[in-house]
Design a protein around this motif. Structure first.
Motif, mmCIF file in Angstrom:
data_model
loop_
_atom_site.group_PDB
_atom_site.id
_atom_site.type_symbol
_atom_site.label_atom_id
_atom_site.label_comp_id
_atom_site.label_asym_id
_atom_site.label_seq_id
_atom_site.Cartn_x
_atom_site.Cartn_y
_atom_site.Cartn_z
ATOM 1 N N ALA A 158 91.386 8.621 27.578
ATOM 2 C CA ALA A 158 91.861 8.046 28.639
ATOM 3 C C ALA A 158 92.114 6.639 28.434
ATOM 4 O O ALA A 158 91.782 5.921 27.788
ATOM 5 C CB ALA A 158 90.870 7.991 29.792
ATOM 6 N N ASP A 159 93.144 6.051 29.414
ATOM 7 C CA ASP A 159 93.418 4.514 29.512
ATOM 8 C C ASP A 159 92.669 3.969 30.763
ATOM 9 O O ASP A 159 92.716 4.834 31.764
ATOM 10 C CB ASP A 159 94.879 4.557 29.672
ATOM 11 C CG ASP A 159 95.700 4.898 28.335
ATOM 12 O OD1 ASP A 159 95.399 4.308 27.237
ATOM 13 O OD2 ASP A 159 96.389 5.992 28.105
ATOM 14 N N PHE A 160 92.290 2.968 30.797
ATOM 15 C CA PHE A 160 91.586 2.141 31.760
ATOM 16 C C PHE A 160 92.522 1.035 32.259
ATOM 17 O O PHE A 160 92.690 0.156 31.671
ATOM 18 C CB PHE A 160 90.439 1.641 31.200
ATOM 19 C CG PHE A 160 89.294 2.742 30.966
ATOM 20 C CD1 PHE A 160 88.512 3.721 31.916
ATOM 21 C CD2 PHE A 160 89.251 3.649 29.695
ATOM 22 C CE1 PHE A 160 87.872 4.580 31.447
ATOM 23 C CE2 PHE A 160 88.621 4.354 29.110
ATOM 24 C CZ PHE A 160 87.707 5.190 30.077
ATOM 25 N N VAL A 161 93.120 1.214 33.340
ATOM 26 C CA VAL A 161 94.169 0.312 33.666
ATOM 27 C C VAL A 161 93.736 -0.565 34.916
ATOM 28 O O VAL A 161 93.243 0.028 36.077
ATOM 29 C CB VAL A 161 95.320 1.193 34.374
ATOM 30 C CG1 VAL A 161 96.505 0.147 34.678
ATOM 31 C CG2 VAL A 161 95.721 2.237 33.020
ATOM 32 N N PRO A 162 93.601 -1.754 34.677
ATOM 33 C CA PRO A 162 93.252 -2.761 35.858
ATOM 34 C C PRO A 162 94.415 -2.503 36.899
ATOM 35 O O PRO A 162 95.610 -2.741 36.753
ATOM 36 C CB PRO A 162 93.090 -4.219 35.269
ATOM 37 C CG PRO A 162 93.375 -3.911 33.904
ATOM 38 C CD PRO A 162 94.090 -2.612 33.464
ATOM 39 N N VAL A 163 93.914 -2.740 38.142
ATOM 40 C CA VAL A 163 94.909 -2.521 39.321
ATOM 41 C C VAL A 163 94.506 -3.474 40.317
ATOM 42 O O VAL A 163 93.246 -4.047 40.581
ATOM 43 C CB VAL A 163 94.661 -1.138 40.295
ATOM 44 C CG1 VAL A 163 95.641 -1.279 41.511
ATOM 45 C CG2 VAL A 163 95.346 -0.110 39.132
ATOM 46 N N VAL A 164 95.478 -4.314 40.912
ATOM 47 C CA VAL A 164 95.072 -5.439 41.949
ATOM 48 C C VAL A 164 95.850 -5.099 43.430
ATOM 49 O O VAL A 164 96.938 -4.543 43.042
ATOM 50 C CB VAL A 164 95.585 -6.823 41.574
ATOM 51 C CG1 VAL A 164 95.422 -8.018 42.418
ATOM 52 C CG2 VAL A 164 94.844 -7.342 40.347
ATOM 53 N N VAL A 165 95.162 -5.186 44.327
ATOM 54 C CA VAL A 165 95.897 -4.793 45.566
ATOM 55 C C VAL A 165 95.673 -6.038 46.704
ATOM 56 O O VAL A 165 94.564 -6.577 46.647
ATOM 57 C CB VAL A 165 95.311 -3.561 46.009
ATOM 58 C CG1 VAL A 165 95.825 -3.173 47.580
ATOM 59 C CG2 VAL A 165 94.992 -2.276 45.143
ATOM 60 N N TRP A 166 96.773 -6.149 47.559
ATOM 61 C CA TRP A 166 96.631 -7.631 48.309
ATOM 62 C C TRP A 166 96.849 -7.107 49.663
ATOM 63 O O TRP A 166 97.237 -6.427 49.901
ATOM 64 C CB TRP A 166 97.987 -8.332 48.039
ATOM 65 C CG TRP A 166 97.833 -9.053 46.528
ATOM 66 C CD1 TRP A 166 97.997 -8.542 45.500
ATOM 67 C CD2 TRP A 166 97.189 -10.323 46.273
ATOM 68 N NE1 TRP A 166 97.965 -9.385 44.404
ATOM 69 C CE2 TRP A 166 97.290 -10.487 44.893
ATOM 70 C CE3 TRP A 166 96.573 -11.243 47.314
ATOM 71 C CZ2 TRP A 166 96.803 -11.801 44.310
ATOM 72 C CZ3 TRP A 166 96.127 -12.478 46.426
ATOM 73 C CH2 TRP A 166 96.260 -12.591 44.972
ATOM 74 N N ARG A 167 96.336 -8.106 50.580
ATOM 75 C CA ARG A 167 96.163 -8.054 52.030
ATOM 76 C C ARG A 167 95.651 -6.953 52.801
ATOM 77 O O ARG A 167 94.771 -6.427 52.236
ATOM 78 C CB ARG A 167 97.974 -8.348 52.332
ATOM 79 C CG ARG A 167 98.669 -9.446 51.826
ATOM 80 C CD ARG A 167 99.942 -9.835 52.367
ATOM 81 N NE ARG A 167 100.433 -11.093 51.723
ATOM 82 C CZ ARG A 167 100.535 -11.213 50.359
ATOM 83 N NH1 ARG A 167 100.580 -10.391 49.755
ATOM 84 N NH2 ARG A 167 100.982 -12.401 50.010
ATOM 85 N N LYS A 168 96.234 -6.302 53.708
ATOM 86 C CA LYS A 168 95.525 -5.318 54.507
ATOM 87 C C LYS A 168 95.119 -4.091 53.621
ATOM 88 O O LYS A 168 94.320 -3.388 53.855
ATOM 89 C CB LYS A 168 96.611 -4.982 55.734
ATOM 90 C CG LYS A 168 95.915 -3.697 56.630
ATOM 91 C CD LYS A 168 94.765 -4.078 57.231
ATOM 92 C CE LYS A 168 94.209 -2.922 58.018
ATOM 93 N NZ LYS A 168 92.747 -2.934 58.448
ATOM 94 N N ARG A 169 96.201 -3.933 52.733
ATOM 95 C CA ARG A 169 96.071 -2.716 51.927
ATOM 96 C C ARG A 169 94.640 -3.000 51.032
ATOM 97 O O ARG A 169 94.008 -2.112 50.617
ATOM 98 C CB ARG A 169 97.299 -2.511 50.903
ATOM 99 C CG ARG A 169 97.415 -1.337 49.992
ATOM 100 C CD ARG A 169 98.802 -1.131 49.363
ATOM 101 N NE ARG A 169 99.627 -1.000 50.449
ATOM 102 C CZ ARG A 169 100.597 -1.641 50.727
ATOM 103 N NH1 ARG A 169 100.909 -2.766 50.132
ATOM 104 N NH2 ARG A 169 101.600 -1.300 51.614
#
Length: 121
Positions: A48-59
């Motif tokens: 597997a690949d481990f991918v960092p994710v960033v989410v902004w605001r209301k989401r």
């Protein structure tokens, strides 16, 4: 000529999302998504690949409220590469996906209200 920077991932969260706020009060959530590779290695194991994710605001707030370790999601966004200096003055590079859309596929902390699901995430 314009470029294209679009990422689509389906995988599972490796940990609970971390919600924090910028100094101006903007919500931001980060987590890592494990995405299985479509093949097995020589030992017959799926990697597997481990991918960092960033989410902004209301989401970001919605992800923090409904997602947990193990939740399966689909992420659509763009790849971002940034750098910064750590406390020792060493330059660090970070590659992450900045999410534009998150679809909750299964295993949520709690059920979505019909109102929340109509708004989209």
């Amino acid at each position: 000529m314009s470029g294209l920077n679009q990422v689509v991932l389906i995988g599972n969260l490796t940990r609970d999302p971390e919600l924090r706020y910028t100094p101006d009060g903007t919500p931001v959530t980060s987590f890592t998504v494990a995405v299985n590779r479509p093949f097995v290695n020589r030992q017959g194991e799926r990697e597997a690949d481990f991918v960092p994710v960033v989410v902004w605001r209301k989401r970001a707030e919605t992800c923090s409220e409904y997602l947990m370790k193990g939740s399966q999601i689909a992420v659509e966004g763009r790849l971002q590469v940034r750098n910064y200096e750590d406390k020792d003055g060493i330059r660090k590079w970070v590659t992450e996906v900045v999410a534009r859309r998150i679809d909750f596929l299964q295993r949520l902390k709690k059920q979505f209200s019909s109102e929340a699901s109509e708004e989209g995430v």
